[in-house]
Write a protein that holds these residues in place. Sequence first.
Motif, PDB file in Angstrom:
ATOM      1  N   THR A  55      -8.509 -25.456  70.140  1.00 49.19           N
ATOM      2  CA  THR A  55      -9.155 -25.140  71.413  1.00 49.19           C
ATOM      3  C   THR A  55      -8.256 -24.219  72.223  1.00 49.19           C
ATOM      4  OG1 THR A  55      -8.221 -27.038  72.603  1.00 49.19           O
ATOM      5  CG2 THR A  55     -10.284 -27.387  71.406  1.00 49.19           C
TER       6      THR A  55
ATOM      7  N   LEU B 136     -11.510 -19.123  78.962  1.00 48.78           N
ATOM      8  CA  LEU B 136     -11.874 -20.515  79.248  1.00 48.78           C
ATOM      9  C   LEU B 136     -12.447 -20.650  80.655  1.00 48.78           C
ATOM     10  CD1 LEU B 136     -11.891 -23.472  78.361  1.00 48.78           C
ATOM     11  CD2 LEU B 136      -9.535 -23.655  79.186  1.00 48.78           C
TER      12      LEU B 136
ATOM     13  N   LEU C 229     -19.238 -31.968  79.827  1.00 40.99           N
ATOM     14  CA  LEU C 229     -18.914 -30.821  78.975  1.00 40.99           C
ATOM     15  C   LEU C 229     -17.782 -30.003  79.587  1.00 40.99           C
ATOM     16  CD1 LEU C 229     -19.473 -28.982  76.570  1.00 40.99           C
ATOM     17  CD2 LEU C 229     -21.286 -27.890  77.906  1.00 40.99           C
TER      18      LEU C 229
ATOM     19  N   ILE D 111     -16.043 -19.452  80.552  1.00 42.56           N
ATOM     20  CA  ILE D 111     -16.929 -20.414  79.888  1.00 42.56           C
ATOM     21  C   ILE D 111     -17.233 -21.585  80.810  1.00 42.56           C
ATOM     22  CG2 ILE D 111     -17.069 -22.056  77.981  1.00 42.56           C
ATOM     23  CD1 ILE D 111     -15.365 -20.154  76.339  1.00 42.56           C
ATOM     24  N   THR D 112     -16.207 -22.134  81.456  1.00 41.03           N
ATOM     25  CA  THR D 112     -16.410 -23.260  82.359  1.00 41.03           C
ATOM     26  C   THR D 112     -17.291 -22.872  83.539  1.00 41.03           C
ATOM     27  OG1 THR D 112     -14.207 -24.049  81.747  1.00 41.03           O
ATOM     28  CG2 THR D 112     -15.218 -25.034  83.678  1.00 41.03           C
TER      29      THR D 112
ATOM     30  N   LEU E  38     -14.242 -29.179  77.770  1.00 40.37           N
ATOM     31  CA  LEU E  38     -13.810 -27.809  77.499  1.00 40.37           C
ATOM     32  C   LEU E  38     -12.359 -27.578  77.906  1.00 40.37           C
ATOM     33  CD1 LEU E  38     -16.946 -25.796  78.686  1.00 40.37           C
ATOM     34  CD2 LEU E  38     -16.132 -26.009  76.334  1.00 40.37           C
TER      35      LEU E  38
ATOM     36  N   VAL F 250     -20.886 -22.704  82.361  1.00 39.32           N
ATOM     37  CA  VAL F 250     -21.425 -24.042  82.144  1.00 39.32           C
ATOM     38  C   VAL F 250     -21.842 -24.681  83.466  1.00 39.32           C
ATOM     39  CG1 VAL F 250     -20.802 -26.400  81.450  1.00 39.32           C
ATOM     40  CG2 VAL F 250     -20.262 -24.474  79.960  1.00 39.32           C
TER      41      VAL F 250
ATOM     42  N   THR G 215     -13.265 -24.433  70.576  1.00 38.04           N
ATOM     43  CA  THR G 215     -13.474 -25.168  71.830  1.00 38.04           C
ATOM     44  C   THR G 215     -14.910 -25.634  71.958  1.00 38.04           C
ATOM     45  OG1 THR G 215     -11.731 -23.857  72.908  1.00 38.04           O
ATOM     46  CG2 THR G 215     -13.288 -25.003  74.328  1.00 38.04           C
ATOM     47  N   LEU G 216     -15.850 -24.742  71.695  1.00 37.33           N
ATOM     48  CA  LEU G 216     -17.264 -25.108  71.813  1.00 37.33           C
ATOM     49  C   LEU G 216     -17.653 -26.137  70.754  1.00 37.33           C
ATOM     50  CD1 LEU G 216     -18.883 -21.616  72.539  1.00 37.33           C
ATOM     51  CD2 LEU G 216     -18.418 -23.463  74.159  1.00 37.33           C
TER      52      LEU G 216
ATOM     53  N   VAL H 163     -12.499 -19.807  71.092  1.00 34.16           N
ATOM     54  CA  VAL H 163     -13.767 -20.104  71.784  1.00 34.16           C
ATOM     55  C   VAL H 163     -14.684 -20.902  70.868  1.00 34.16           C
ATOM     56  CG1 VAL H 163     -15.877 -19.061  72.713  1.00 34.16           C
ATOM     57  CG2 VAL H 163     -13.645 -18.163  73.384  1.00 34.16           C
TER      58      VAL H 163
ATOM     59  N   SER I  40     -16.170 -29.571  71.696  1.00 32.88           N
ATOM     60  CA  SER I  40     -16.820 -30.066  72.913  1.00 32.88           C
ATOM     61  C   SER I  40     -18.254 -30.502  72.648  1.00 32.88           C
ATOM     62  CB  SER I  40     -16.789 -28.980  73.997  1.00 32.88           C
ATOM     63  OG  SER I  40     -15.464 -28.627  74.338  1.00 32.88           O
TER      64      SER I  40
END
Length: 331
Positions: A279, A306, A247, A309-310, A251, A313, A90-91, A87, A94
């Motif tokens: 990632t 994931l 973003l 998180i998406t 991701l 966002v 990935t962040l 995580v 990104s």
Amino acid sequence: MTTTTSPQPATEDDYGTHPGAAANRFFKGLSTGAGALILVTLAAVATFLLLEAWPAITMSAAELGESVSFIKPEDGQSLIEIIGYLVYGTLLISIIALLLATPVSIGIALFISHYAPRKLAQGLGYLIDLLAAVPSVVYGLWGVAVLVPVLTPFYQVLADYLGFIPLFAPPESGEIFTGRVAMSAGIVLAIMIIPIITAVSREVFLQTPTLHEEAALAMGATRWEMIKMAVFPFGRSGMVGATMLGLGRALGETMAVLMIIGPGLSYSAHILQPNQHNTIAAYIALQFPEANALGVNSLIAMGLALFLITLLVNMLARWIVSRRSEFSGAN
């Protein structure tokens, strides 16, 4: 003496025998079903991820490590710790991509919408749309074969002059600059999301009311001042929405990151050092071919992270856009 009565508003029952009533009801049902299908699909994906990930989530690190090759409790790794590392990576990658892509995309969108001649603007808009259609594996191959060798000497110079900053710290003694680092992956992702942010921002800027722009120019404002006073306020939430879409794209990118970055698991802030970051999507693609049944459950647990998180966002982007829904080029 005659009196007139005002017509009553039509109700749904009034169209029961209308020639087009059946078509109206069919179209209403079709639209309602299409909208509900989105929610059903989202719920089905979330349910699948949760059910398949649950065996790995509830199992202890020692038990999981006996069956899953990429989990090594003796090295202090557990499923939750690996997800945390991924995580973070990935962040980090990104955000690097977003910081690089957003100003470039906004500048291109402004040039197309307010500066370029009409014919040139149409050609540039077409090229931007074509960039969005290039497969990610092509970007990955180009990044490995062309971009990384070009960037490696630049990284060396950057580390020589700014190496005292942890972000640009050089590799440890004995290691060499390979260029296959988080910074390279972020640059390639930035190039990949530029078409998305540019296309959405361009359409938002073109929706700015002409009267607002003409009023600013009539008051003696320069073109740049007109953009600051009329275009940016109108399109602010649209730009935020475009950035969040970019973003979300960054991701979930898999192949480009997998081909470019030297994978590693850590919370390191050194974006010029290899074998430090990875990632979620790239890690899943790397481990999936050799994963057993329980290993697949572990990888699905990473996919669930994931997914969340998406989802967050996109919810954040929608909330930001809706705050200015009455004065927004995104609505």
